[in-house]
Scaffold this active site. Sequence first.
Site, PDB file in Angstrom:
ATOM      1  N   GLU A 283       0.329   8.549 -30.052  1.00 38.05           N
ATOM      2  CA  GLU A 283       1.022   7.632 -29.141  1.00 38.05           C
ATOM      3  C   GLU A 283       1.611   6.439 -29.902  1.00 38.05           C
ATOM      4  OE1 GLU A 283       1.897   8.016 -26.197  1.00 38.05           O
ATOM      5  OE2 GLU A 283       2.194   6.042 -25.294  1.00 38.05           O
TER       6      GLU A 283
ATOM      7  N   THR B 287      17.427   8.922 -19.007  1.00 30.83           N
ATOM      8  CA  THR B 287      16.279   8.765 -19.910  1.00 30.83           C
ATOM      9  C   THR B 287      15.192   9.812 -19.660  1.00 30.83           C
ATOM     10  OG1 THR B 287      14.775   7.154 -20.880  1.00 30.83           O
ATOM     11  CG2 THR B 287      14.984   7.114 -18.485  1.00 30.83           C
TER      12      THR B 287
HETATM   13  C1  DMJ Z   1       9.846   9.618 -19.779  1.00 32.65           C
HETATM   14  O1  DMJ Z   1       9.487   9.491 -18.458  1.00 32.65           O
HETATM   15  C2  DMJ Z   1      11.103   8.892 -20.043  1.00 32.65           C
HETATM   16  O2  DMJ Z   1      11.635   9.344 -21.217  1.00 32.65           O
HETATM   17  C3  DMJ Z   1      10.928   7.405 -20.114  1.00 32.65           C
HETATM   18  O3  DMJ Z   1      12.090   6.747 -20.490  1.00 32.65           O
HETATM   19  C4  DMJ Z   1       9.815   7.026 -21.037  1.00 32.65           C
HETATM   20  N1  DMJ Z   1       9.036   8.062 -21.467  1.00 32.65           N
HETATM   21  C5  DMJ Z   1       8.701   9.141 -20.643  1.00 32.65           C
HETATM   22  C6  DMJ Z   1       8.191  10.292 -21.472  1.00 32.65           C
HETATM   23  O4  DMJ Z   1       7.523   9.923 -22.578  1.00 32.65           O
END
Ligand code: DMJ
Length: 650
Positions: A517, A628
Amino acid sequence: MAAAPLLPTHRRYVNGVPVPQRQTLRMSEKFMVLLIVAAFLFVLVGAMFFLPEFREKVVGPGEPGDIFRPQPPASPPVGGLKFHQHDFDPVENVARDVVDPGKSRGKQELEIEQEKVLQEARQVLNKFQDDDVKNDIKQDKAKLQQQREEEEKRKQEEQNKELLEVNRVDTGAVGVSGGEPTDHDTKMRRDKIKEMMKFAWDNYVQYAWGQNELKPISRRGHSASIFGNSAMGATIVDGLDTLYVMGLMDEYKKGRDWIATNLKMEATADISVFEVTIRFLGGLLAAFAMTGDQMFKDKAVLIADKLLPAFNTPTGIPWALINTKRGNGRNWGWASGGSSLLAEYGTLHLEFAYLTELTGNSVYLDKVKRVREVISELDKPDGLYPIYINPKTGKWGQNHASLGAMGDSFYEYLLKSWIMSGKVDNNARRMYDQAMTAIDKMMVQKSASGLTYVGDYKNKRVEKKMDHLSCFSGGMFMLGVEGAPEELKDRYKELGTEITHTCHESYIRSATKLGPEAFRFEGNVEAMSIRQNEKYYILRPEVIESYFYMWRFTKDPKYRDWGWDAAQALEKYCRTPGGFTGIRDVYNANPAQDDVQQSFFLAETLKYLYLLFSEDTLLPLDFWVFNTEAHPLPIKTSIGAKDSHANDRR
Ligand code: DMJ
């Protein structure tokens, strides 16, 4: 009176005088006749008995004594309920000789011998016939099965084609299917990723259908607090477009129908505005963009409308959480000073802007434009955006900037807003380049051995630590090369390459070949985590996401190999019979598992892997921009150039 003897005809006349005739036979004569007839009949019947055909008719096959044994039916009822062919054993039958005490020993032996020969001959014949028939049946069955399968496959392909054709005609969606690689190894890798997706999905369907996520070891549903307290099918909405691009159409249709019937978003507890936006709105909008199915758009509107009250703050900076029943918002209790978080309120722009474009309703775009206005007018300490802001006063909280947790996707959305607008949202582009320049200056570090990493900036100091979450930035830097000011282009390329390399190091330095992590650069330790609570891996996509972008822009095969290594590690350490799980310690070759199959594993991790092993024609980057959560949204002008429906996507 005695009866005259019965004379032959030539002796019935003596010298022309008829000899007187007797009308009846004498007793002795009658006996003689009877004896002769009886003897004749005996011989006749006896002779006939030895004719095999005759005997077959009278007593059936086998020894005469066999009529008391069970005989096989003339044609055994194969598969019948009560009598199966295997219940009769011809070998066993032959082995039993029947001895008739009334016969002479020699004759008996001869008959037994003859019978054995006959039986054997019959068996051989039967066997040939049986084998032939069995083989014929087997072949016919196999042929029939093959024909059925081919027909099924043909129908399925036809259906898929129709679906995909409809999409292309109705939405102008470019490259939402296909992309099959030409070389065998890459195709094999891509097929494997598809299999992993199907496995993750099937287990979710089996054990947690309609729930938010799956607990693969407990084999039941799972829900994180971000989803409130109701089953909203997060995995269905998040995973749907991945199913679609992989051509898993039955699975896609099942998910689509669940959404149409069940997705209502009626949580009574608070839900995360950011998570619901990127996973649900993003997933639904991508599904609409790819398929043209109005249902997805309607559901997206339904959900966005439930989120809107979150923006009702004095500044317009939304709350992190919203209660969709009562319409009131709040922030996370743990967030410093009751602040809203940059990565949350700053990662709504793509979805809300696209929704306005689709519906013609300006309310969605107005909300996110307001957010951007507020923060662009604020002073940035050292050119950086602090992760905390007070939504009531519009003031920054602690001096803490991050390209990882709580900051990451805000920067990503600046760049991608510019891309999605067809590169006309220059305000976003400018903000992005300024922010990247500040981050490069203040937060990018080189380790003792020369690894480039991005640490958090806290109270004028950079932490010697990088989050797994920050690893998305390798890909982002590369994506941002095009359109960057000339003097930044090479640096962006360099940062993209070096950050992706460092993140890869964080993977290969672990026992599981999966990354932690967070990893640190302290003393002799580089790109490894030291603290127990940073060693976990929860199926996150960011490192693979960067491999994907680096591959698309450089075509260096090492990125595909790195992605394949990660896929194999996922198979080895995260796959369980009930689905995929996160692990608690990447440095332990026998790691404990966390029993959660995150919805982003289906939305992002597997999608980026699949794209990594596909041709660039699948979701080409000049037509699509990924939110994202890896949900592809159409780029405005590219679609416009190709798609006559561009202006009436409402
Ligand atoms: C996802 O839900 C998306 O990428 C978000 O921006 C942050 N990270 C998680 C996965 O790790």
